[in-house]
Design an enzyme around this catalytic site. Structure first.
Site, mmCIF file in Angstrom:
data_model
loop_
_atom_site.group_PDB
_atom_site.id
_atom_site.type_symbol
_atom_site.label_atom_id
_atom_site.label_comp_id
_atom_site.label_asym_id
_atom_site.label_seq_id
_atom_site.Cartn_x
_atom_site.Cartn_y
_atom_site.Cartn_z
ATOM 1 C CG HIS A 126 -1.901 -1.052 1.345
ATOM 2 N ND1 HIS A 126 -2.657 -1.481 0.271
ATOM 3 C CD2 HIS A 126 -2.311 -1.805 2.402
ATOM 4 C CE1 HIS A 126 -3.482 -2.448 0.663
ATOM 5 N NE2 HIS A 126 -3.287 -2.658 1.947
ATOM 6 C CE LYS A 268 -23.717 -2.599 0.063
ATOM 7 N NZ LYS A 268 -24.375 -1.298 -0.228
#
Length: 311
Positions: A126, A268
């Site tokens: 990251h 999701k």
């Protein structure tokens, strides 16, 4: 693969246990002006990372938190397995059983252990490019840079923070949004992240892909990724990688692959979920920050902000 998955789950379980014993003000530390979670990162690890020696055949996935790195990790791990003629689902991962794939996460001794890992080593990060070891760029290791529209990144980050003990939780979305746009979240400001990586997008060893284009046509995305890393694929192998990397498939297997972390990780997997949570004022604020930092750059254009981030 079973051993590497167990190592992943065990690492996360230990990190969560550590975080649960910490006070809220102890959860994060600052290193070179950027915040990181203290239960999985440390200044000593960052210092040791500086001298890490990358190989030209390392496979590196770079993406900001909640950009879809776990999704792309599934695809890349499968592609590496295919290149090694291994059966998908039974192979050991390219980064070997005992090491957590995120480059900046873990103890300072991990880089010495990684010297003994066979090629190709697979790693995820990251971090901004200026905080990565210089050897990655000097040795021209191939980097797949994953980017995602900032409003969905923020939305996913908010839910992730509230579900994971290693990160500070928030009582309201408004409180998180304020921290997100004022650079007070883990791994720093997403817009600065994009701005820094934009300086590297023309290098031949870096390929950029967006979360949204992969959502639109996963098969084409997988095919392009395989071509970038020089991995030949049959039509049957391509379809298998595509099937195994569907959100439904990964969520179904999440307990086995990521332990209790799976439910938090695979929430999701949607595009435009930000529309359910952003206020009009917040939309305007983020639009302004985008314009100031990244609009007009190559990465800014690739994000198709007008398509995915306009109400």
């Amino acid at each position: 693969m079973e051993k590497s998955r167990k190592a992943f789950a065990d690492f996360v379980d230990n990190a969560i246990a550590t975080a649960n014993s910490m006070r809220p003000d102890e959860l994060m530390f600052s290193y070179k002006g950027i915040l990181y979670p203290a239960s999985i990162c440390s200044p000593e690890t960052f210092k040791a990372l500086e001298s890490f020696e990358a190989r030209s055949d390392d496979v590196i996935l770079a993406g900001y938190l909640k950009s879809g790195t776990n999704w792309l990790s599934q695809i890349l791990t499968d592609l590496i397995a295919i290149s090694q003629k291994k059966t998908l689902g039974e192979e050991s991962s390219g980064n070997a059983e005992e090491e957590f794939p995120y480059l900046e996460v873990g103890d300072p001794g991990k880089y010495e252990r990684m010297i003994n890992l066979p090629s190709p080593r697979f790693m995820v990060t990251h971090l901004r490019p200026e905080n990565l070891p210089t050897s990655i760029f000097k040795n021209k290791a191939k980097i797949l840079l994953l980017i995602r529209n900032p409003k969905d990144v923020a939305t996913s980050f908010y839910h992730f923070s509230n579900g994971l003990a290693t990160l500070p939780s928030y009582e309201t979305w408004d409180a998180f949004f304020t921290d997100f746009v004022s650079k007070k979240v883990a791994w720093g400001c997403y817009f600065e992240y994009l701005s820094e990586w934009n300086k590297y997008v023309d290098k031949e060893n870096i390929m950029t892909i967006t979360y949204e284009e992969l959502k639109e046509d996963r098969a084409l995305g997988v095919k392009n990724i395989a071509a970038f890393f020089g991995i030949p694929l049959t039509e049957e192998e391509l379809q298998l990688v595509v099937e195994r990397s569907s959100f439904q498939s990964m969520k179904k297997n999440s307990e086995k692959t990521h332990g209790a972390f799976g439910d938090i990780l695979f929430r999701k997997g949607a595009v435009s979920d930000w529309k359910n949570i952003f206020s009009e004022d917040q939309n305007e604020k983020m639009d302004k920050v985008f314009e100031e930092h990244i609009a007009g750059t190559k990465l800014g254009k690739k994000l198709k902000y007008d398509v995915y981030c306009k109400a």
